[in-house]
Write a protein that holds these residues in place. Structure first.
Motif, mmCIF file in Angstrom:
data_model
loop_
_atom_site.group_PDB
_atom_site.id
_atom_site.type_symbol
_atom_site.label_atom_id
_atom_site.label_comp_id
_atom_site.label_asym_id
_atom_site.label_seq_id
_atom_site.Cartn_x
_atom_site.Cartn_y
_atom_site.Cartn_z
ATOM 1 N N ASP A 31 19.409 66.968 -5.867
ATOM 2 C CA ASP A 31 18.643 67.450 -4.852
ATOM 3 C C ASP A 31 19.863 67.351 -3.631
ATOM 4 O OD1 ASP A 31 19.724 64.677 -3.828
ATOM 5 O OD2 ASP A 31 17.946 63.899 -2.935
ATOM 6 N N GLN A 87 19.516 63.954 3.374
ATOM 7 C CA GLN A 87 19.864 63.080 2.252
ATOM 8 C C GLN A 87 21.181 62.874 2.639
ATOM 9 O OE1 GLN A 87 19.312 67.034 0.471
ATOM 10 N NE2 GLN A 87 17.863 66.113 -1.063
ATOM 11 N N ALA A 112 19.161 70.093 1.429
ATOM 12 C CA ALA A 112 18.788 70.766 0.367
ATOM 13 C C ALA A 112 18.737 72.243 0.634
ATOM 14 C CB ALA A 112 16.875 70.491 0.719
#
Length: 172
Positions: A31, A87, A112
């Protein structure tokens, strides 16, 4: 925009390998589309002291306030999480005596998208430079002296809408 993750925050005397940190930050993750990294390195000069005709930096000593430092950095990462869709994040800051060429600090941020990773990395470094409770003492051939906060660092933080409190100013 907030995504919850537990950042890695380490205050340590040992050197680190930026490549290893970046690889571990994204290991097994599909991801993550971007990892931005900043590695600060001890220079053999300080622009302010060089302008005064002083000698090159022989050593840099960094001190911190255990517990308060980690908490302060965690708050910085939480602020970055509010601003960008992150993230993962790792911040490593060294303490103790460092020599020119030694790595001092590492900020690595994953997202991302590249813009979020790059901006969050710059934001965190600007925040660290002025707000984290670290104190620096430079040793030159003329002796040792504590390093005061620089106006340029405060200005860099201000671009993010954050006022500097000079936590890292030289102790009195």
């Amino acid at each position: 925009m907030t995504q919850h993750f537990e950042p890695t925050i380490r205050i340590q005397r040992e050197a680190f390998d930026a490549g290893d940190v970046m690889r571990s930050l994204r290991a097994g993750r599909t991801d993550i589309g971007a990892v931005a990294c900043f590695e600060g390195i001890c220079r053999a000069h300080n622009t302010a002291t060089q302008a005064l005709g002083e000698q090159s930096v022989q050593a840099l000593e960094l001190e911190h306030y255990p517990g308060m430092t980690e908490s302060s950095i965690l708050g910085m990462v939480r602020e970055a999480q509010q601003r960008w869709p992150l993230q993962a994040a790792t911040i490593i800051h060294r303490i103790g005596v460092l020599l020119p060429g030694d790595p001092i600090v590492l900020v690595a941020v994953a997202s991302a998208h590249r813009h979020a990773a790059l901006e969050a990395c710059a934001f965190l470094m600007d925040y660290l430079k002025t707000q984290a409770p670290f104190w620096k003492k430079e040793t030159t051939s003329q002796g040792a002296q504590w390093v005061d906060a620089r106006e340029a660092d405060d200005a860099a933080l201000a671009r993010w809408g954050v006022a500097a409190t000079n936590v890292g100013a030289a102790p009195r």
